[in-house]
Design a protein around this motif. Structure first.
Motif, PDB file in Angstrom:
ATOM      1  N   GLN A 111      -0.761  32.336  -0.503  1.00  0.00           N
ATOM      2  CA  GLN A 111      -0.050  31.227   0.120  1.00  0.00           C
ATOM      3  C   GLN A 111       1.171  30.859  -0.714  1.00  0.00           C
ATOM      4  O   GLN A 111       1.258  31.188  -1.897  1.00  0.00           O
ATOM      5  CB  GLN A 111      -0.959  30.003   0.275  1.00  0.00           C
ATOM      6  N   VAL A 112       2.115  30.204  -0.067  1.00  0.00           N
ATOM      7  CA  VAL A 112       3.293  29.692  -0.761  1.00  0.00           C
ATOM      8  C   VAL A 112       2.872  28.428  -1.505  1.00  0.00           C
ATOM      9  O   VAL A 112       2.209  27.548  -0.942  1.00  0.00           O
ATOM     10  CB  VAL A 112       4.430  29.393   0.237  1.00  0.00           C
ATOM     11  N   LEU A 113       3.257  28.330  -2.776  1.00  0.00           N
ATOM     12  CA  LEU A 113       2.765  27.238  -3.623  1.00  0.00           C
ATOM     13  C   LEU A 113       3.637  25.988  -3.581  1.00  0.00           C
ATOM     14  O   LEU A 113       3.135  24.875  -3.782  1.00  0.00           O
ATOM     15  CB  LEU A 113       2.643  27.721  -5.073  1.00  0.00           C
ATOM     16  N   GLY A 114       4.936  26.155  -3.372  1.00  0.00           N
ATOM     17  CA  GLY A 114       5.809  24.980  -3.408  1.00  0.00           C
ATOM     18  C   GLY A 114       7.012  25.145  -2.507  1.00  0.00           C
ATOM     19  O   GLY A 114       7.266  26.215  -1.948  1.00  0.00           O
ATOM     20  N   GLY A 115       7.766  24.051  -2.345  1.00  0.00           N
ATOM     21  CA  GLY A 115       8.981  24.090  -1.547  1.00  0.00           C
ATOM     22  C   GLY A 115       8.736  23.848  -0.070  1.00  0.00           C
ATOM     23  O   GLY A 115       7.677  23.378   0.350  1.00  0.00           O
ATOM     24  N   LYS A 116       9.715  24.230   0.737  1.00  0.00           N
ATOM     25  CA  LYS A 116       9.667  23.914   2.165  1.00  0.00           C
ATOM     26  C   LYS A 116       8.639  24.731   2.942  1.00  0.00           C
ATOM     27  O   LYS A 116       8.273  24.346   4.058  1.00  0.00           O
ATOM     28  CB  LYS A 116      11.050  24.102   2.781  1.00  0.00           C
ATOM     29  N   ALA A 117       8.174  25.850   2.418  1.00  0.00           N
ATOM     30  CA  ALA A 117       7.143  26.646   3.099  1.00  0.00           C
ATOM     31  C   ALA A 117       5.785  26.496   2.416  1.00  0.00           C
ATOM     32  O   ALA A 117       4.903  27.335   2.585  1.00  0.00           O
ATOM     33  CB  ALA A 117       7.544  28.113   3.128  1.00  0.00           C
ATOM     34  N   ARG A 119       2.098  25.965   1.267  1.00  0.00           N
ATOM     35  CA  ARG A 119       0.775  26.127   1.882  1.00  0.00           C
ATOM     36  C   ARG A 119       0.753  27.079   3.071  1.00  0.00           C
ATOM     37  O   ARG A 119      -0.291  27.231   3.706  1.00  0.00           O
ATOM     38  CB  ARG A 119       0.194  24.770   2.303  1.00  0.00           C
ATOM     39  N   LYS A 120       1.851  27.716   3.355  1.00  0.00           N
ATOM     40  CA  LYS A 120       1.818  28.723   4.422  1.00  0.00           C
ATOM     41  C   LYS A 120       1.117  29.977   3.906  1.00  0.00           C
ATOM     42  O   LYS A 120       1.411  30.464   2.813  1.00  0.00           O
ATOM     43  CB  LYS A 120       3.231  29.069   4.890  1.00  0.00           C
ATOM     44  N   LYS A 121       0.198  30.505   4.705  1.00  0.00           N
ATOM     45  CA  LYS A 121      -0.557  31.691   4.321  1.00  0.00           C
ATOM     46  C   LYS A 121       0.292  32.948   4.494  1.00  0.00           C
ATOM     47  O   LYS A 121       1.092  33.052   5.434  1.00  0.00           O
ATOM     48  CB  LYS A 121      -1.821  31.817   5.172  1.00  0.00           C
ATOM     49  N   LEU A 122       0.074  33.903   3.593  1.00  0.00           N
ATOM     50  CA  LEU A 122       0.820  35.159   3.622  1.00  0.00           C
ATOM     51  C   LEU A 122      -0.134  36.340   3.751  1.00  0.00           C
ATOM     52  O   LEU A 122      -1.247  36.322   3.214  1.00  0.00           O
ATOM     53  CB  LEU A 122       1.657  35.321   2.348  1.00  0.00           C
ATOM     54  N   LEU A 123       0.328  37.367   4.454  1.00  0.00           N
ATOM     55  CA  LEU A 123      -0.449  38.596   4.590  1.00  0.00           C
ATOM     56  C   LEU A 123      -0.409  39.400   3.293  1.00  0.00           C
ATOM     57  O   LEU A 123       0.591  39.394   2.571  1.00  0.00           O
ATOM     58  CB  LEU A 123       0.115  39.466   5.719  1.00  0.00           C
ATOM     59  N   SER A 124      -1.498  40.112   3.026  1.00  0.00           N
ATOM     60  CA  SER A 124      -1.540  41.073   1.918  1.00  0.00           C
ATOM     61  C   SER A 124      -2.484  42.197   2.319  1.00  0.00           C
ATOM     62  O   SER A 124      -3.424  41.986   3.091  1.00  0.00           O
ATOM     63  CB  SER A 124      -2.015  40.406   0.622  1.00  0.00           C
ATOM     64  N   PRO A 125      -2.253  43.421   1.833  1.00  0.00           N
ATOM     65  CA  PRO A 125      -3.127  44.541   2.201  1.00  0.00           C
ATOM     66  C   PRO A 125      -4.515  44.396   1.593  1.00  0.00           C
ATOM     67  O   PRO A 125      -4.670  43.931   0.465  1.00  0.00           O
ATOM     68  CB  PRO A 125      -2.405  45.763   1.626  1.00  0.00           C
ATOM     69  N   LYS A 126      -5.517  44.815   2.350  1.00  0.00           N
ATOM     70  CA  LYS A 126      -6.863  44.893   1.797  1.00  0.00           C
ATOM     71  C   LYS A 126      -6.932  46.076   0.839  1.00  0.00           C
ATOM     72  O   LYS A 126      -6.275  47.083   1.036  1.00  0.00           O
ATOM     73  CB  LYS A 126      -7.891  45.066   2.909  1.00  0.00           C
ATOM     74  N   GLY A 127      -7.766  45.964  -0.178  1.00  0.00           N
ATOM     75  CA  GLY A 127      -7.874  47.046  -1.150  1.00  0.00           C
ATOM     76  C   GLY A 127      -6.891  46.833  -2.286  1.00  0.00           C
ATOM     77  O   GLY A 127      -6.294  45.766  -2.456  1.00  0.00           O
ATOM     78  N   MET A 128      -6.707  47.917  -3.079  1.00  0.00           N
ATOM     79  CA  MET A 128      -5.882  47.830  -4.281  1.00  0.00           C
ATOM     80  C   MET A 128      -4.565  48.581  -4.146  1.00  0.00           C
ATOM     81  O   MET A 128      -3.927  48.919  -5.142  1.00  0.00           O
ATOM     82  CB  MET A 128      -6.669  48.384  -5.477  1.00  0.00           C
ATOM     83  N   GLU A 135      -1.713  33.841  -8.216  1.00  0.00           N
ATOM     84  CA  GLU A 135      -1.066  32.567  -7.917  1.00  0.00           C
ATOM     85  C   GLU A 135      -0.898  31.706  -9.164  1.00  0.00           C
ATOM     86  O   GLU A 135       0.100  30.990  -9.301  1.00  0.00           O
ATOM     87  CB  GLU A 135      -1.860  31.826  -6.844  1.00  0.00           C
ATOM     88  N   VAL A 136      -1.853  31.772 -10.095  1.00  0.00           N
ATOM     89  CA  VAL A 136      -1.718  30.979 -11.315  1.00  0.00           C
ATOM     90  C   VAL A 136      -0.536  31.472 -12.143  1.00  0.00           C
ATOM     91  O   VAL A 136       0.193  30.670 -12.763  1.00  0.00           O
ATOM     92  CB  VAL A 136      -3.033  31.020 -12.133  1.00  0.00           C
ATOM     93  N   VAL A 137      -0.305  32.792 -12.149  1.00  0.00           N
ATOM     94  CA  VAL A 137       0.835  33.358 -12.881  1.00  0.00           C
ATOM     95  C   VAL A 137       2.141  33.004 -12.174  1.00  0.00           C
ATOM     96  O   VAL A 137       3.134  32.621 -12.812  1.00  0.00           O
ATOM     97  CB  VAL A 137       0.681  34.887 -13.012  1.00  0.00           C
ATOM     98  N   LYS A 138       2.132  33.115 -10.851  1.00  0.00           N
ATOM     99  CA  LYS A 138       3.340  32.798 -10.077  1.00  0.00           C
ATOM    100  C   LYS A 138       3.720  31.330 -10.231  1.00  0.00           C
ATOM    101  O   LYS A 138       4.908  30.998 -10.433  1.00  0.00           O
ATOM    102  CB  LYS A 138       3.103  33.139  -8.604  1.00  0.00           C
ATOM    103  N   GLY A 139       2.733  30.453 -10.165  1.00  0.00           N
ATOM    104  CA  GLY A 139       3.022  29.028 -10.324  1.00  0.00           C
ATOM    105  C   GLY A 139       3.599  28.712 -11.690  1.00  0.00           C
ATOM    106  O   GLY A 139       4.565  27.937 -11.818  1.00  0.00           O
ATOM    107  N   ALA A 140       3.032  29.324 -12.742  1.00  0.00           N
ATOM    108  CA  ALA A 140       3.535  29.085 -14.098  1.00  0.00           C
ATOM    109  C   ALA A 140       4.957  29.617 -14.254  1.00  0.00           C
ATOM    110  O   ALA A 140       5.810  28.975 -14.893  1.00  0.00           O
ATOM    111  CB  ALA A 140       2.604  29.747 -15.112  1.00  0.00           C
ATOM    112  N   ALA A 141       5.238  30.787 -13.677  1.00  0.00           N
ATOM    113  CA  ALA A 141       6.569  31.382 -13.791  1.00  0.00           C
ATOM    114  C   ALA A 141       7.633  30.477 -13.179  1.00  0.00           C
ATOM    115  O   ALA A 141       8.697  30.241 -13.779  1.00  0.00           O
ATOM    116  CB  ALA A 141       6.584  32.749 -13.119  1.00  0.00           C
ATOM    117  N   PHE A 142       7.374  29.935 -11.993  1.00  0.00           N
ATOM    118  CA  PHE A 142       8.379  29.096 -11.340  1.00  0.00           C
ATOM    119  C   PHE A 142       8.515  27.741 -12.035  1.00  0.00           C
ATOM    120  O   PHE A 142       9.619  27.176 -12.093  1.00  0.00           O
ATOM    121  CB  PHE A 142       8.039  28.927  -9.862  1.00  0.00           C
ATOM    122  N   ASP A 143       7.442  27.223 -12.578  1.00  0.00           N
ATOM    123  CA  ASP A 143       7.551  25.969 -13.332  1.00  0.00           C
ATOM    124  C   ASP A 143       8.438  26.159 -14.564  1.00  0.00           C
ATOM    125  O   ASP A 143       9.276  25.300 -14.888  1.00  0.00           O
ATOM    126  CB  ASP A 143       6.161  25.491 -13.763  1.00  0.00           C
TER     127      ASP A 143
END
Length: 310
Positions: A111-117, A119-128, A135-143
């Motif tokens: 999901q999008v963590l901040g800004g105008k979008a 809490r919007k859910k995002l698609l991602s592929p199943k598997g690896m 998300e914890v890394v992404k949130g820290a990076a933008f902060d």
């Protein structure tokens, strides 16, 4: 022993094989009718005292028979079968067909963590196949980026380059928080068509996005044509598959690239036991943090580093 033939009956030919052995008939010819289409010759002898092939040949020729017809042995069944298959173009080693891969599927775990979008859910592929940034890394990076650039509430406007973009979650987060344009670089056509583009359409950011379906290495080699009149990028995110890149080579390419400028920020996600340099071209290391087995390093201008010092 007998040979079936249409010729008159001849007396059996006998051969003395030794003083202690009785005379044994070698073969005989008979005119008795038979159902077989050709004569059969049977040689009789004691083990170890048989006739040589040349002697058999002479005897057959003496009675007007073709030695090749009676003395030649048919090939073994396996050899005969192999020859037949070779004539038909078969019998070659054929690789077993590969099992079809299951169709690739998606789910909505990001999901999008901040800004105008937010809490919007995002698609991602199943598997690896694709490993999005946690998300914890992404949130820290933008902060960290927002604080370092002097705008804690949002990113300062600018252009973002998302290398190894995959789902596009990092670039989408950047647009949601204030970036004016994002370039996504992803080599997998299926990820682009079934994951990245639908995410951009769902968040409403497709109009301010440019997708490059190429390998990152090829993109960096042609960096000058992508920079264009707009100059270097304000932000660059690098989230490659850990085992498929050499971080030393990759960061060396980027440090010499026209993609970065004096005020560019670079966000790099890398695994444990990887040594990252203290600088990337004209940019210095602002922070280097650990999140379990994932590490996050951010390079930026020297003025941003001074702002973070107490």
């Amino acid at each position: 022993m007998a040979v079936v033939s249409s010729s008159p009956i001849l007396l059996p030919l006998r051969m003395n094989l030794g003083s202690s052995s009785p005379n044994i008939p070698l073969f005989s010819i008979s005119s008795r009718p038979s159902n077989r289409p050709r004569p059969i010759i049977v040689f009789s002898y004691k083990a170890g005292d048989g006739l040589a092939s040349e002697e058999k040949k002479l005897l057959l020729e003496r009675y007007g028979l073709d030695p090749d017809e009676f003395l030649s042995e048919p090939p073994p069944p396996k050899t005969r079968r192999r020859k037949e298959l070779q004539k038909r173009g078969r019998g070659k080693s054929v690789q077993p067909p590969e099992e079809p891969k299951p169709p690739r599927a998606t789910h909505k775990l990001l999901q999008v963590l901040g800004g105008k979008a937010r809490r919007k859910k995002l698609l991602s592929p199943k598997g690896m196949d694709v490993r999005p940034m946690m998300e914890v890394v992404k949130g820290a990076a933008f902060d960290i980026l927002q604080a370092a650039s002097g705008c804690p509430a949002a990113l300062r406007p600018g252009r973002w380059l998302d290398l190894y973009s995959g789902t596009g979650s990092v670039g989408i987060e950047a647009i949601s928080r204030g970036c004016s344009q994002v370039h996504f670089v992803e080599m997998d056509p299926w990820v682009v068509s079934d994951v990245l583009r639908p995410n951009l359409e769902w968040t409403g950011f497709l109009d301010v996005s440019i997708i490059h379906t190429v390998r990152v290495e090829n993109f960096l080699e042609r960096a000058e044509q992508f920079v264009g009149k707009d100059g270097s990028f304000d932000y660059i995110s690098i989230t490659p598959p850990y085992t498929e890149v050499d971080y030393g080579v990759l960061m060396g390419q980027i440090s010499k690239s026209p993609l970065i400028g004096d005020d560019t920020f670079i966000v790099v996600e890398y695994p444990s036991r990887t040594d990252m340099l203290d600088a990337c071209g004209c940019l210095v290391k602002i922070t280097d943090r650990r999140f379990g087995r994932t590490h996050l390093v951010i390079y930026g201008p020297t003025w941003a580093q001074k702002k973070r010092k107490p």
